[in-house]
Design an enzyme around this catalytic site. Structure first.
Site, PDB file in Angstrom:
ATOM      1  N   HIS A  42       1.244   9.912  -5.499  1.00 14.25           N
ATOM      2  CA  HIS A  42       1.372   8.451  -5.501  1.00 14.25           C
ATOM      3  C   HIS A  42       0.255   7.724  -6.229  1.00 14.25           C
ATOM      4  O   HIS A  42       0.276   6.505  -6.325  1.00 14.25           O
ATOM      5  CB  HIS A  42       1.408   7.930  -4.058  1.00 14.25           C
ATOM      6  CG  HIS A  42       0.086   8.059  -3.365  1.00 14.25           C
ATOM      7  ND1 HIS A  42      -0.341   9.220  -2.776  1.00 14.25           N
ATOM      8  CD2 HIS A  42      -0.926   7.168  -3.211  1.00 14.25           C
ATOM      9  CE1 HIS A  42      -1.551   9.031  -2.273  1.00 14.25           C
ATOM     10  NE2 HIS A  42      -1.932   7.808  -2.520  1.00 14.25           N
TER      11      HIS A  42
HETATM   12  C1  UD1 Z   1      -2.157   2.453  -1.524  1.00 16.89           C
HETATM   13  C2  UD1 Z   1      -3.656   2.545  -1.797  1.00 16.89           C
HETATM   14  C3  UD1 Z   1      -4.012   4.009  -2.060  1.00 16.89           C
HETATM   15  C4  UD1 Z   1      -3.561   4.893  -0.913  1.00 16.89           C
HETATM   16  C5  UD1 Z   1      -2.080   4.681  -0.678  1.00 16.89           C
HETATM   17  C6  UD1 Z   1      -1.627   5.452   0.521  1.00 16.89           C
HETATM   18  C7  UD1 Z   1      -4.777   0.686  -2.901  1.00 16.89           C
HETATM   19  C8  UD1 Z   1      -5.328   0.169  -4.179  1.00 16.89           C
HETATM   20  N1  UD1 Z   1      -4.026   1.786  -2.984  1.00 16.89           N
HETATM   21  O1  UD1 Z   1      -1.474   2.866  -2.693  1.00 16.89           O
HETATM   22  O2  UD1 Z   1      -5.431   4.108  -2.184  1.00 16.89           O
HETATM   23  O3  UD1 Z   1      -3.824   6.217  -1.256  1.00 16.89           O
HETATM   24  O4  UD1 Z   1      -1.822   3.284  -0.431  1.00 16.89           O
HETATM   25  O5  UD1 Z   1      -0.259   5.727   0.482  1.00 16.89           O
HETATM   26  O6  UD1 Z   1      -5.019   0.103  -1.872  1.00 16.89           O
HETATM   27  N2  UD1 Z   1       5.866   0.214  -1.504  1.00 16.89           N
HETATM   28  C9  UD1 Z   1       7.014   0.225  -0.749  1.00 16.89           C
HETATM   29  N3  UD1 Z   1       6.889   0.175   0.616  1.00 16.89           N
HETATM   30  C10 UD1 Z   1       5.703   0.095   1.222  1.00 16.89           C
HETATM   31  C11 UD1 Z   1       4.547   0.066   0.454  1.00 16.89           C
HETATM   32  C12 UD1 Z   1       4.634   0.136  -0.914  1.00 16.89           C
HETATM   33  O7  UD1 Z   1       8.117   0.292  -1.272  1.00 16.89           O
HETATM   34  O8  UD1 Z   1       5.669   0.059   2.465  1.00 16.89           O
HETATM   35  C13 UD1 Z   1       5.969   0.332  -2.978  1.00 16.89           C
HETATM   36  C14 UD1 Z   1       5.988  -1.021  -3.691  1.00 16.89           C
HETATM   37  O9  UD1 Z   1       6.828  -0.907  -4.782  1.00 16.89           O
HETATM   38  C15 UD1 Z   1       4.553  -1.175  -4.147  1.00 16.89           C
HETATM   39  C16 UD1 Z   1       4.132   0.264  -4.418  1.00 16.89           C
HETATM   40  O10 UD1 Z   1       4.815   1.037  -3.452  1.00 16.89           O
HETATM   41  O11 UD1 Z   1       4.443  -1.991  -5.274  1.00 16.89           O
HETATM   42  C17 UD1 Z   1       2.627   0.495  -4.301  1.00 16.89           C
HETATM   43  O12 UD1 Z   1       2.126   0.058  -3.041  1.00 16.89           O
HETATM   44  P1  UD1 Z   1       0.564  -0.347  -2.880  1.00 16.89           P
HETATM   45  O13 UD1 Z   1       0.265  -0.624  -1.468  1.00 16.89           O
HETATM   46  O14 UD1 Z   1       0.187  -1.388  -3.899  1.00 16.89           O
HETATM   47  O15 UD1 Z   1      -0.195   0.930  -3.332  1.00 16.89           O
HETATM   48  P2  UD1 Z   1       0.024   2.457  -2.950  1.00 16.89           P
HETATM   49  O16 UD1 Z   1       0.416   3.170  -4.189  1.00 16.89           O
HETATM   50  O17 UD1 Z   1       0.866   2.586  -1.759  1.00 16.89           O
HETATM   51  N1  UDP Z   2       1.932  11.605   5.167  1.00 17.08           N
HETATM   52  C1  UDP Z   2       3.046  11.555   5.997  1.00 17.08           C
HETATM   53  N2  UDP Z   2       4.294  11.661   5.440  1.00 17.08           N
HETATM   54  C2  UDP Z   2       4.473  11.833   4.101  1.00 17.08           C
HETATM   55  C3  UDP Z   2       3.330  11.898   3.260  1.00 17.08           C
HETATM   56  C4  UDP Z   2       2.074  11.770   3.828  1.00 17.08           C
HETATM   57  O1  UDP Z   2       2.915  11.439   7.222  1.00 17.08           O
HETATM   58  O2  UDP Z   2       5.627  11.932   3.664  1.00 17.08           O
HETATM   59  C5  UDP Z   2       0.592  11.418   5.766  1.00 17.08           C
HETATM   60  C6  UDP Z   2      -0.321  12.607   5.612  1.00 17.08           C
HETATM   61  O3  UDP Z   2      -0.197  13.485   6.704  1.00 17.08           O
HETATM   62  C7  UDP Z   2      -1.693  11.964   5.561  1.00 17.08           C
HETATM   63  C8  UDP Z   2      -1.431  10.605   4.975  1.00 17.08           C
HETATM   64  O4  UDP Z   2      -0.041  10.376   5.077  1.00 17.08           O
HETATM   65  O5  UDP Z   2      -2.217  11.798   6.871  1.00 17.08           O
HETATM   66  C9  UDP Z   2      -1.870  10.572   3.534  1.00 17.08           C
HETATM   67  O6  UDP Z   2      -1.434   9.395   2.953  1.00 17.08           O
HETATM   68  P1  UDP Z   2      -1.319   9.207   1.391  1.00 17.08           P
HETATM   69  O7  UDP Z   2      -1.180  10.499   0.714  1.00 17.08           O
HETATM   70  O8  UDP Z   2      -0.266   8.186   1.172  1.00 17.08           O
HETATM   71  O9  UDP Z   2      -2.704   8.496   1.036  1.00 17.08           O
HETATM   72  P2  UDP Z   2      -4.170   9.025   0.693  1.00 17.08           P
HETATM   73  O10 UDP Z   2      -4.605   9.945   1.761  1.00 17.08           O
HETATM   74  O11 UDP Z   2      -4.120   9.645  -0.660  1.00 17.08           O
HETATM   75  O12 UDP Z   2      -4.969   7.766   0.638  1.00 17.08           O
END
Ligand code: UD1
Ligand code: UDP
Length: 362
Positions: free
Chosen positions: A205
């Site tokens: 992601h």
């Molecule tokens: C964010 C964090 C990242 C973290 C990740 C965990 C920042 C800059 N990034 O990235 O560090 O590792 O969360 O997963 O804070 N979206 C949905 N549903 C949701 C949330 C997001 O559909 O509930 C989609 C939307 O299209 C959105 C995109 O995901 O634009 C990105 O979401 P965003 O929260 O901006 O960043 P993440 O990639 O989730």
């Molecule tokens: N995770 C989950 N379901 C999924 C993918 C990830 O429960 O389908 C959990 C995973 O166990 C971990 C956390 O989400 O605890 C990690 O989140 P993510 O990879 O989105 O973010 P990051 O750790 O890179 O910030």
């Protein structure tokens, strides 16, 4: 003493859960403040359900947006909430926009800020997460470093020693406390048609990967190679950001790769813990694999979790298809490392330090 525990994304919900449990055990007064950065059921509510967490006191519902717009909306909502509730300590966790907004809103109101998972560094300022964690570390009063490596990073940036506490990582508790619950909940493997040790699990992601058509295309080619070389099916609980961009770039998933919805924490623990290997760009997955004894191959050019690489649990391969395939060949079957992420009880230690800190200025 009143705590505000700020969270907004799935990893923060998971990693804050041991701290929330500790506050509940002690009968501390606390608010759970959700920024709404993640909002889809499978990125948000499922974790409250699986981890048995109380509903947030408030959800600011900021939703998705550009970094500035998203962080700005959070700042406005958090400042208002902190002014109304006057917490003594605000706790933030990790490196998301939620963390930056939480720490910044609180410090400007002279509220003590504790940063959980402080001092991690990829030394790559092009990553939004690196900017967020550096900023949060430098404005926090209590820095909860999971390891000596992260504490040294803080000292090297001139942060005063008395602010730094090596507590271990709360993910150790989150995993260990929930493993048995995961097994009790049901058999995720059977319902997904998976057999223990006979598949690779992947997640992806990161902005630098999934927002780049070239890197995403490379990873898909790499997955195809890995599947051909190993004969192992690849199961991919796909983050919404990856799904959106896969469609936008009109890329297709190769044969041998099974895409599924993001999983709840308990199901995910089962799928992750029984995989032959994980292929990921997630920070949390690198750590969890290290705890669970599953070899990890990381689809990034660096990691802020070098401890996992040093013990032999993780290999950094970037997104080149050949490097991916070579990395998987090297790592498959590896085990036997000692987890470097600290002992159980990080949540308890963190809450205790907050109480002591309060005493010094109350
Ligand atoms: C964010 C964090 C990242 C973290 C990740 C965990 C920042 C800059 N990034 O990235 O560090 O590792 O969360 O997963 O804070 N979206 C949905 N549903 C949701 C949330 C997001 O559909 O509930 C989609 C939307 O299209 C959105 C995109 O995901 O634009 C990105 O979401 P965003 O929260 O901006 O960043 P993440 O990639 O989730
Ligand atoms: N995770 C989950 N379901 C999924 C993918 C990830 O429960 O389908 C959990 C995973 O166990 C971990 C956390 O989400 O605890 C990690 O989140 P993510 O990879 O989105 O973010 P990051 O750790 O890179 O910030």
């Amino acid at each position: 003493m009143r705590f505000s525990v700020v969270l907004g994304t799935r990893p923060e919900i998971v990693k804050m859960s041991p701290i929330v449990r500790e506050l509940q055990r002690n009968g501390d007064e606390f608010d759970l403040v959700h920024t709404g950065q993640h909002y889809s059921f499978e990125m948000d509510k499922v974790f409250f359900r699986d981890l048995g967490l109380p509903d947030p006191t408030i959800n600011l519902e900021v939703g998705s947006g550009t970094h500035g717009a998203q962080t700005g909306k959070m700042l406005i909502g958090l400042e208002r909430f902190f002014q109304q509730t006057e917490p003594d300590v605000v706790l933030v966790q990790g490196d998301t926009n939620t963390v930056l907004a939480g720490a910044l809103a609180a410090v400007k109101l002279n509220i003590a800020v504790g940063h959980v998972e402080a001092g991690l560094r990829s030394f790559d300022r092009t990553m939004p997460e690196e900017v967020n964690r550096v900023m949060a570390d430098h404005i926090s009063d209590m820095l909860f470093s999971p390891t000596a490596v992260s504490a040294d990073n803080l000292r090297a940036e001139g942060i005063a020693d008395d602010k730094i506490h090596i507590t271990g990582n709360t993910i150790v508790d989150a995993v260990r406390e929930n493993l048995h619950l995961a097994a009790e909940k049901g058999d995720a493997l059977t319902s997904l048609g998976l057999v223990k040790g006979e598949y690779i699990m992947t997640t992806m992601h990161r902005q630098e990967n999934v927002d780049s058509p070239a890197r995403m295309k490379n990873v898909l080619q790499g997955m195809e190679k890995v599947n051909q070389n190993t004969g192992l099916e690849i199961v991919w609980p796909m983050h919404p950001r990856a799904r959106k961009n896969l469609e936008r770039f009109q890329l297709s998933v190769p044969p041998g790769v099974k895409v599924i919805q993001p999983l709840g924490f308990l199901e995910f623990l089962q799928v992750e813990g029984n995989a032959a290997l994980a292929l990921t760009d997630s920070g949390g997955v690198q750590e969890e694999c290290c705890i669970l004894g599953v070899p990890c191959v990381t689809l990034r050019d660096n990691t802020e979790r070098p401890e996992t690489v040093l013990v032999g649990a993780n290999k950094i391969v970037g997104t080149d298809p050949v490097s991916m395939a070579d990395g998987v060949r090297d790592m498959l079957g590896r085990d036997g490392w000692i987890c470097p992420l600290g002992e159980d009880g990080a949540g308890t230690r963190i809450v205790k330090i907050c109480r002591e800190f309060r005493k010094t200025w109350a």
